[in-house]
Design an enzyme around this catalytic site. Structure first.
Site, PDB file in Angstrom:
ATOM      1  N   LYS A 228      -2.436  21.000  -3.653  1.00 47.31           N
ATOM      2  CA  LYS A 228      -1.754  19.847  -3.938  1.00 47.31           C
ATOM      3  C   LYS A 228      -2.065  19.143  -4.846  1.00 47.31           C
ATOM      4  O   LYS A 228      -3.273  18.549  -4.913  1.00 47.31           O
ATOM      5  CB  LYS A 228      -1.411  19.157  -2.508  1.00 47.31           C
ATOM      6  CG  LYS A 228      -0.785  17.787  -2.747  1.00 47.31           C
ATOM      7  CD  LYS A 228      -0.463  17.347  -1.253  1.00 47.31           C
ATOM      8  CE  LYS A 228       0.369  16.047  -1.379  1.00 47.31           C
ATOM      9  NZ  LYS A 228      -0.298  14.732  -1.626  1.00 47.31           N
TER      10      LYS A 228
ATOM     11  N   HIS B 196       0.801  12.726  -6.506  1.00 47.66           N
ATOM     12  CA  HIS B 196       0.354  11.886  -5.618  1.00 47.66           C
ATOM     13  C   HIS B 196       1.172  10.665  -5.542  1.00 47.66           C
ATOM     14  O   HIS B 196       0.972   9.560  -5.152  1.00 47.66           O
ATOM     15  CB  HIS B 196      -1.040  11.408  -5.903  1.00 47.66           C
ATOM     16  CG  HIS B 196      -1.878  11.335  -4.439  1.00 47.66           C
ATOM     17  ND1 HIS B 196      -2.989  11.992  -4.389  1.00 47.66           N
ATOM     18  CD2 HIS B 196      -1.983  10.256  -3.471  1.00 47.66           C
ATOM     19  CE1 HIS B 196      -3.656  11.802  -3.184  1.00 47.66           C
ATOM     20  NE2 HIS B 196      -2.952  10.835  -2.530  1.00 47.66           N
TER      21      HIS B 196
ATOM     22  N   TYR C 242      -9.288  16.729   1.933  1.00 47.97           N
ATOM     23  CA  TYR C 242      -9.884  16.338   0.411  1.00 47.97           C
ATOM     24  C   TYR C 242     -11.148  16.817   0.586  1.00 47.97           C
ATOM     25  O   TYR C 242     -11.849  17.133   1.796  1.00 47.97           O
ATOM     26  CB  TYR C 242     -10.220  14.940   0.490  1.00 47.97           C
ATOM     27  CG  TYR C 242      -8.861  13.821   0.183  1.00 47.97           C
ATOM     28  CD1 TYR C 242      -8.185  14.236  -1.015  1.00 47.97           C
ATOM     29  CD2 TYR C 242      -8.330  13.130   1.025  1.00 47.97           C
ATOM     30  CE1 TYR C 242      -6.948  13.307  -1.094  1.00 47.97           C
ATOM     31  CE2 TYR C 242      -7.417  12.292   1.021  1.00 47.97           C
ATOM     32  CZ  TYR C 242      -6.565  12.572  -0.198  1.00 47.97           C
ATOM     33  OH  TYR C 242      -5.375  11.655  -0.359  1.00 47.97           O
TER      34      TYR C 242
ATOM     35  N   THR D 220      -5.854  18.680  -1.162  1.00 45.37           N
ATOM     36  CA  THR D 220      -5.317  18.006  -2.280  1.00 45.37           C
ATOM     37  C   THR D 220      -6.360  17.948  -3.498  1.00 45.37           C
ATOM     38  O   THR D 220      -7.718  17.684  -3.176  1.00 45.37           O
ATOM     39  CB  THR D 220      -5.052  16.471  -1.601  1.00 45.37           C
ATOM     40  OG1 THR D 220      -4.032  16.667  -0.782  1.00 45.37           O
ATOM     41  CG2 THR D 220      -4.870  15.438  -2.870  1.00 45.37           C
TER      42      THR D 220
ATOM     43  N   GLN E 243      -3.907  18.341   5.987  1.00 45.53           N
ATOM     44  CA  GLN E 243      -4.333  17.887   4.439  1.00 45.53           C
ATOM     45  C   GLN E 243      -5.827  17.591   4.514  1.00 45.53           C
ATOM     46  O   GLN E 243      -6.263  16.785   5.230  1.00 45.53           O
ATOM     47  CB  GLN E 243      -3.543  16.783   4.143  1.00 45.53           C
ATOM     48  CG  GLN E 243      -3.775  16.508   2.642  1.00 45.53           C
ATOM     49  CD  GLN E 243      -4.796  15.186   2.476  1.00 45.53           C
ATOM     50  OE1 GLN E 243      -5.049  14.673   3.394  1.00 45.53           O
ATOM     51  NE2 GLN E 243      -5.809  15.500   1.624  1.00 45.53           N
TER      52      GLN E 243
ATOM     53  N   TYR F 294       0.767  -1.211  -0.047  1.00 46.06           N
ATOM     54  CA  TYR F 294       0.047   0.002  -0.092  1.00 46.06           C
ATOM     55  C   TYR F 294       0.732   1.160   0.115  1.00 46.06           C
ATOM     56  O   TYR F 294       0.675   2.189  -0.556  1.00 46.06           O
ATOM     57  CB  TYR F 294      -0.865   0.053   1.177  1.00 46.06           C
ATOM     58  CG  TYR F 294      -1.769   1.428   1.419  1.00 46.06           C
ATOM     59  CD1 TYR F 294      -2.527   1.794   0.797  1.00 46.06           C
ATOM     60  CD2 TYR F 294      -1.224   1.914   2.554  1.00 46.06           C
ATOM     61  CE1 TYR F 294      -3.266   3.132   0.898  1.00 46.06           C
ATOM     62  CE2 TYR F 294      -1.693   3.447   2.804  1.00 46.06           C
ATOM     63  CZ  TYR F 294      -2.782   3.717   1.965  1.00 46.06           C
ATOM     64  OH  TYR F 294      -3.004   5.160   2.385  1.00 46.06           O
TER      65      TYR F 294
END
Ligand SMILES: Cc1cc2nc3c(=O)[nH]c(=O)nc-3n(C[C@H](O)[C@H](O)[C@H](O)COP(=O)(O)O)c2cc1C
Length: 394
Positions: A258, A282, A134, A160, A132, A29
């Site tokens: 980002k 990413h 989303y 992001t 961070q 991962y």
């Protein structure tokens, strides 16, 4: 046969040790990228194509790498990137990462999908963290996360934008990482049983394994199997620059966008009032086939022309890579996998040691390039040699 590592030095040394410590699905991962992993390899490999200029017989008796990142004084122009699920790689991993970052004098970025909540991270350190985020479908949840971040002393939001949909990470499917099927569960159980040290340290002593920032608000986000369901249900593919304007009006601190990979998108971010962009794919985990971040950086810098700060991440594997990016004009770089490998392999101590090596490498490179200060690194000290036969041993 790979030689025994007496003392790990580089990110790849820690990677080898992390591979022995972690269950396969967790190692992959971290390690893996999207699809055929071309971009993943190019990110690190392309750094070798940027050649540095050696300058001798200067007085370099006073080298330091101090810098200002997003208004914050730091010991070197490097940030720990947001990494989801870091708390599954080491016991309370986000806290370890933040604490090591504080020791090293660099910022730590906590992920939306971290195991430890931002409050837990904040309570364990004195340094302000970066958060961070989303864009989630539930905008009230977004607003409450912004409020919590501000209340916890965060001054820099890293937003992001390259996860409109989740990239195709084939290793995760192959290992049964994101499946609830019986076969998947059995495969994961076998991989876990092969790592008794991880079972004791992380699985047993590292609880709770919830998504600390989201566990109260989102049902089903409280175990690993809930991860994919959460992404599918909450990550919002309809987000556009209009939403960044909305976000800008709600967040008073610094805002870094980002996941920008073109000059055009970087300019849109600046037009929306962002304080900076992170040139990032990413870590090769989203669009396989997109260019490496380091090869994209010059075009973005050129278009932005110092209007806002420009950062980059993807493939930074040494202090020399940091110098390459900063000499080209980046304000700083973020590292993702290297910090997680070091922490998974050797805990907080390992990460502190790795960051020390990065700092020493930056100092040595600066001295051999004839400069004492980060601000003295300039684009004429680095040139691009596309034909260099660089291969990255990853
Ligand atoms: C395991 C893993 C999880 C990640 N999770 C996040 C995340 O939650 N949010 C985010 O913005 N980026 C995430 N990223 C991307 C990193 O922030 C960063 O862009 C990338 O790792 C940089 O490349 P590098 O690993 O080669 O240094 C993740 C990367 C990895 C390897």
């Amino acid at each position: 046969m790979a030689r025994k590592i007496v003392r790990p030095v580089t990110p790849l040394d820690y990677r080898r040790l992390a591979e022995k410590r972690l269950p396969r699905f967790l190692f992959d991962y971290i390690d893996g990228g999207a699809n055929d992993e071309f971009t993943l390899r190019a990110n690190a490999g392309d750094f070798g194509r940027f050649r540095l200029k050696q300058s001798v017989m200067r007085d370099v008796s006073d080298v330091n790498a101090e810098a200002q990142l997003s208004g914050q004084a730091v010991r070197m122009p490097l940030v720990l990137a947001p990494v989801g699920l870091a708390g599954m790689m080491a016991r309370r991993g986000e806290v370890l990462g933040a604490s090591a970052a504080e020791t090293a004098g660099v910022p730590f970025t906590t992920s939306t999908v971290g195991i430890c909540s931002m409050e837990e991270v904040r309570a364990a350190t004195n340094a302000p963290f970066w958060f961070q985020l989303y864009m989630l479908r539930d905008r009230d949840l977004v607003l409450s996360l912004l409020e919590r971040a501000e209340a916890a002393g965060c001054r820099t939001l890293v937003f992001t934008v390259d996860l409109a949909v989740a990239g195709m990470r084939h290793r995760d499917v192959r290992n049964g990482m994101l499946t609830k099927s019986r076969a998947g569960r059995l495969a994961k159980a076998r991989q876990v049983l092969a790592r008794p040290r991880w079972i004791l340290d992380v699985a047993m002593k590292g609880k709770p394994h919830t998504f600390g920032n989201l566990s109260q608000a989102v049902s089903g986000a409280n175990d690993l199997d809930g991860f994919k369901a959460f992404i599918d249900s909450q990550f919002d593919p309809s987000v556009t620059w209009k939403d960044i304007e909305w976000l800008r009006s709600r967040w008073k601190g610094n805002l870094l966008i980002k996941g920008v990979m073109t000059a055009e998108d970087a300019l849109s971010a600046a037009d929306c009032g962002a304080d900076g962009v992170v040139v990032s794919n990413h870590g090769g985990r989203q669009l396989d086939g997109v260019a490496s971040s380091i090869s994209t950086l010059p075009a973005v810098l050129n278009a932005i022309d110092k209007r806002i700060e420009v950062y980059m991440d993807g493939g930074v594997r040494s202090g020399v890579d940091v110098v390459r990016a900063v000499a080209l004009g980046a304000r700083g770089v973020l590292i993702g996998r290297p910090w997680v490998w070091a922490m998974a392999a050797c805990g907080e101590r390992g990460l502190v040691d790795l960051l020390k090596v990065f700092e020493q490498e930056i100092h040595v490179a600066m001295a051999l390039m004839g400069v004492n200060r980060i601000a003295d690194l300039t684009p004429d000290m680095v040139d691009y040699q596309p034909g260099w036969p660089v291969s990255y041993p990853g």
